[in-house]
Design a protein around this motif. Structure first.
Motif, PDB file in Angstrom:
ATOM      1  N   TRP A 103      20.801-104.676  16.509  1.00  0.00           N
ATOM      2  CA  TRP A 103      19.922-103.594  16.033  1.00  0.00           C
ATOM      3  C   TRP A 103      18.553-104.128  15.637  1.00  0.00           C
ATOM      4  O   TRP A 103      17.526-103.528  15.952  1.00  0.00           O
ATOM      5  CB  TRP A 103      20.550-102.849  14.848  1.00  0.00           C
ATOM      6  N   TYR A 143      16.642-104.702  18.695  1.00  0.00           N
ATOM      7  CA  TYR A 143      16.271-103.432  19.313  1.00  0.00           C
ATOM      8  C   TYR A 143      15.099-102.773  18.578  1.00  0.00           C
ATOM      9  O   TYR A 143      14.135-102.315  19.196  1.00  0.00           O
ATOM     10  CB  TYR A 143      17.477-102.484  19.327  1.00  0.00           C
ATOM     11  N   LEU A 144      15.197-102.754  17.254  1.00  0.00           N
ATOM     12  CA  LEU A 144      14.122-102.155  16.454  1.00  0.00           C
ATOM     13  C   LEU A 144      12.809-102.892  16.685  1.00  0.00           C
ATOM     14  O   LEU A 144      11.743-102.292  16.772  1.00  0.00           O
ATOM     15  CB  LEU A 144      14.480-102.222  14.961  1.00  0.00           C
ATOM     16  N   LYS A 199      29.963 -98.377  22.602  1.00  0.00           N
ATOM     17  CA  LYS A 199      29.150 -98.019  23.754  1.00  0.00           C
ATOM     18  C   LYS A 199      27.663 -98.051  23.405  1.00  0.00           C
ATOM     19  O   LYS A 199      26.831 -98.493  24.203  1.00  0.00           O
ATOM     20  CB  LYS A 199      29.549 -96.622  24.239  1.00  0.00           C
ATOM     21  N   LEU A 200      27.348 -97.578  22.203  1.00  0.00           N
ATOM     22  CA  LEU A 200      25.952 -97.577  21.762  1.00  0.00           C
ATOM     23  C   LEU A 200      25.420 -99.004  21.647  1.00  0.00           C
ATOM     24  O   LEU A 200      24.329 -99.326  22.123  1.00  0.00           O
ATOM     25  CB  LEU A 200      25.836 -96.845  20.422  1.00  0.00           C
ATOM     26  N   ARG A 215      24.845-100.422  25.043  1.00  0.00           N
ATOM     27  CA  ARG A 215      23.642 -99.869  25.664  1.00  0.00           C
ATOM     28  C   ARG A 215      22.376-100.539  25.151  1.00  0.00           C
ATOM     29  O   ARG A 215      21.524-100.966  25.921  1.00  0.00           O
ATOM     30  CB  ARG A 215      23.513 -98.367  25.362  1.00  0.00           C
ATOM     31  N   ILE A 216      22.264-100.596  23.839  1.00  0.00           N
ATOM     32  CA  ILE A 216      21.000-101.129  23.314  1.00  0.00           C
ATOM     33  C   ILE A 216      20.908-102.628  23.571  1.00  0.00           C
ATOM     34  O   ILE A 216      19.820-103.150  23.784  1.00  0.00           O
ATOM     35  CB  ILE A 216      20.775-100.792  21.819  1.00  0.00           C
ATOM     36  N   VAL A 267      19.567-102.825  26.973  1.00  0.00           N
ATOM     37  CA  VAL A 267      18.149-102.459  27.027  1.00  0.00           C
ATOM     38  C   VAL A 267      17.262-103.633  26.618  1.00  0.00           C
ATOM     39  O   VAL A 267      16.206-103.867  27.209  1.00  0.00           O
ATOM     40  CB  VAL A 267      17.866-101.226  26.132  1.00  0.00           C
ATOM     41  N   LEU A 312      19.446 -90.313  22.336  1.00  0.00           N
ATOM     42  CA  LEU A 312      20.605 -90.887  23.017  1.00  0.00           C
ATOM     43  C   LEU A 312      20.668 -90.411  24.464  1.00  0.00           C
ATOM     44  O   LEU A 312      21.001 -91.166  25.378  1.00  0.00           O
ATOM     45  CB  LEU A 312      21.902 -90.494  22.291  1.00  0.00           C
ATOM     46  N   LEU A 338      18.816 -93.502  26.087  1.00  0.00           N
ATOM     47  CA  LEU A 338      19.957 -94.403  26.218  1.00  0.00           C
ATOM     48  C   LEU A 338      21.000 -93.889  27.204  1.00  0.00           C
ATOM     49  O   LEU A 338      22.100 -94.444  27.304  1.00  0.00           O
ATOM     50  CB  LEU A 338      20.563 -94.695  24.835  1.00  0.00           C
ATOM     51  N   PHE A 398      23.055 -91.427  27.527  1.00  0.00           N
ATOM     52  CA  PHE A 398      24.355 -90.842  27.232  1.00  0.00           C
ATOM     53  C   PHE A 398      24.389 -89.440  27.814  1.00  0.00           C
ATOM     54  O   PHE A 398      23.341 -88.810  28.004  1.00  0.00           O
ATOM     55  CB  PHE A 398      24.583 -90.777  25.714  1.00  0.00           C
ATOM     56  N   ILE A 454      28.074 -89.348  18.245  1.00  0.00           N
ATOM     57  CA  ILE A 454      27.323 -90.498  17.729  1.00  0.00           C
ATOM     58  C   ILE A 454      26.216 -90.026  16.788  1.00  0.00           C
ATOM     59  O   ILE A 454      25.953 -90.644  15.765  1.00  0.00           O
ATOM     60  CB  ILE A 454      26.747 -91.342  18.889  1.00  0.00           C
ATOM     61  N   LEU A 473      11.923 -94.542  11.175  1.00  0.00           N
ATOM     62  CA  LEU A 473      12.752 -94.659  12.373  1.00  0.00           C
ATOM     63  C   LEU A 473      12.810 -93.335  13.127  1.00  0.00           C
ATOM     64  O   LEU A 473      12.643 -93.278  14.357  1.00  0.00           O
ATOM     65  CB  LEU A 473      14.158 -95.122  11.989  1.00  0.00           C
TER      66      LEU A 473
END
Ligand SMILES: [Mn+2]
Ligand SMILES: [Mn+2]
Ligand SMILES: [Mn+2]
Ligand SMILES: [Mn+2]
Lengths: 227, 227
Positions: A82, A85-86, A111-112, A115-116, A119, B86, B90, B92, B100, B112
DNA sequence: TAATAAAATTAGGTTAACCTAACTATTTAA
DNA sequence: TTAAATAGTTAGGTTAACCTAATTTTATTA
């Protein structure tokens, strides 16, 4: 069920154990780290022991079991992914990411995270140079030492910081010192161990020993005489 | 301090009130919605009343105060922004995002939310066509009606769904019906109100009245005779 | 309208996560 | 090596969030 509190206790034990490998992790250490009182920690430790995530006795302190360590490393993984990613995708500064990641690390969605992580290009290190454990909890290798151990004339590259406080990171940002920047140690003051440094963008940076201890570097010249 | 539980109670009152504007929001409704028991809800309602976020009595049920509504709309805003993020960023599917977002909506960082809202281009609607409240809690306008109210021959565009269950959304995905798709109502069965539809990609879709009630559309022809 | 069903409420209890105060064991330092 | 300081532990208490099992209202409906 792992609540975010439980995750935080396990992560605390992991981080305290790693911060100083010679010392045991005492209830008081955990209490200070998590900003609660020792009896609260004792109570939680008993539960974690019963669940098989830690062992505890006065002499060895708290130790993660294999299961406990797996959970802790997974939180650390999520935290660092995270943060990256941020930093990379959402343009937060390296002094801002930690606090938000403290919340995001508890979001429960593999899954999240996948994904990130994808990315950001599946990196091995986060914006502070900390290693990102893989799904199996294995940490990428990197050999680094505090800048304070440099000798005069050493050329090195910044690979991380061991302190993550906003004030320290902002201080480095002001000096224009960031990850992967090259430093040259021009002088070392024998009296207080302060350093004179130069970088590509800035010359004659004066830095206290205290600050230099928190910067992790690697020598660039293969046969450098640094310890 | 607003905990995520408190946020969930306020959001529940908001959503139940909006789902059926004619009905009052009873403790039992909230209990079913949040999957807890009525006494738990009563207890929490008393606290929320004391904090000034809701009013409650048996006849009017639970009602959000201005403050309570502000909080609820902010959670709804965060939820829908995350869903959109998302979905768009991302990748989804529209049937995955809700679950999520239920977690992410409680992350406490205005910066954010601002960032990700910017990244997705400050849209007015989420992947289900639901309006995203602005920072002041104002909802963008859109006039939509259930597809089930169409008359034969109507050409309309899908602007949303009122059911968000995975099974329903996956059903629509299978039929290749998505947001902003155009539909033509070819036939209406007088016996069970089922519809025969056609789209750009598919002809002769047979759809139950039950499903058609959950699809929100707008007529394309300005003088359409649909109710 | 009287019986029945459903909803609201009260009473009383549990668990997790915190706390303070008091006590005990262990260090540390005079 | 004893006194003082610190750390660990136990005891007992609070609050938030849950629950079940009554009990009391408030509909429904036969
Ligand atoms: Mn961090
Ligand atoms: Mn980091
Ligand atoms: Mn949703
Ligand atoms: Mn939605």
């Amino acid at each position: 069920m792992k609540t975010y509190r439980e995750e935080n206790y396990l992560k605390a034990v992991y981080q305290l154990a790693n911060h100083d490998k010679s010392k045991t992790v005492s209830p008081t250490d955990i209490a200070n780290w998590l900003e609660v009182k020792p009896p609260t920690v004792l109570e939680k430790l008993a539960i974690l022991v019963k669940k098989g995530y830690v062992t505890y006795n006065k002499f060895d302190g708290a130790r993660l079991t294999t299961t406990g360590k797996d959970i802790a490393l997974n939180i650390v993984r999520r935290h660092r992914i995270w943060e990256t990613y941020l930093y990379k995708e959402l343009k937060f500064s390296w002094s801002e990411v930690h606090e938000i990641a403290e919340q995001l690390e508890h979001i429960n969605s593999d899954k999240l995270i996948d994904r990130i992580y994808d990315v950001i290009g599946n990196p091995d290190f986060d914006p502070h140079g900390d290693p990102i454990p893989n799904k199996q909890g294995k940490l990428p290798k990197s050999d680094r030492r505090p800048l304070s151990q440099s000798i005069k004339g050493c050329k090195c590259v910044v690979l991380g910081v061991s302190e993550h406080s906003e004030v320290f990171l902002n201080y480095l940002t002001e000096l224009k010192i960031g990850l992967n920047d090259k430093l040259i140690v021009e002088q070392i003051n024998a009296y207080d161990d302060s350093l004179k440094l130069s970088t590509k963008t800035k010359e004659h940076i004066l830095m206290s020993a205290k600050a230099a201890q928190q910067i992790l570097v690697q020598c660039i010249k293969p046969n450098c005489a640094c310890k």
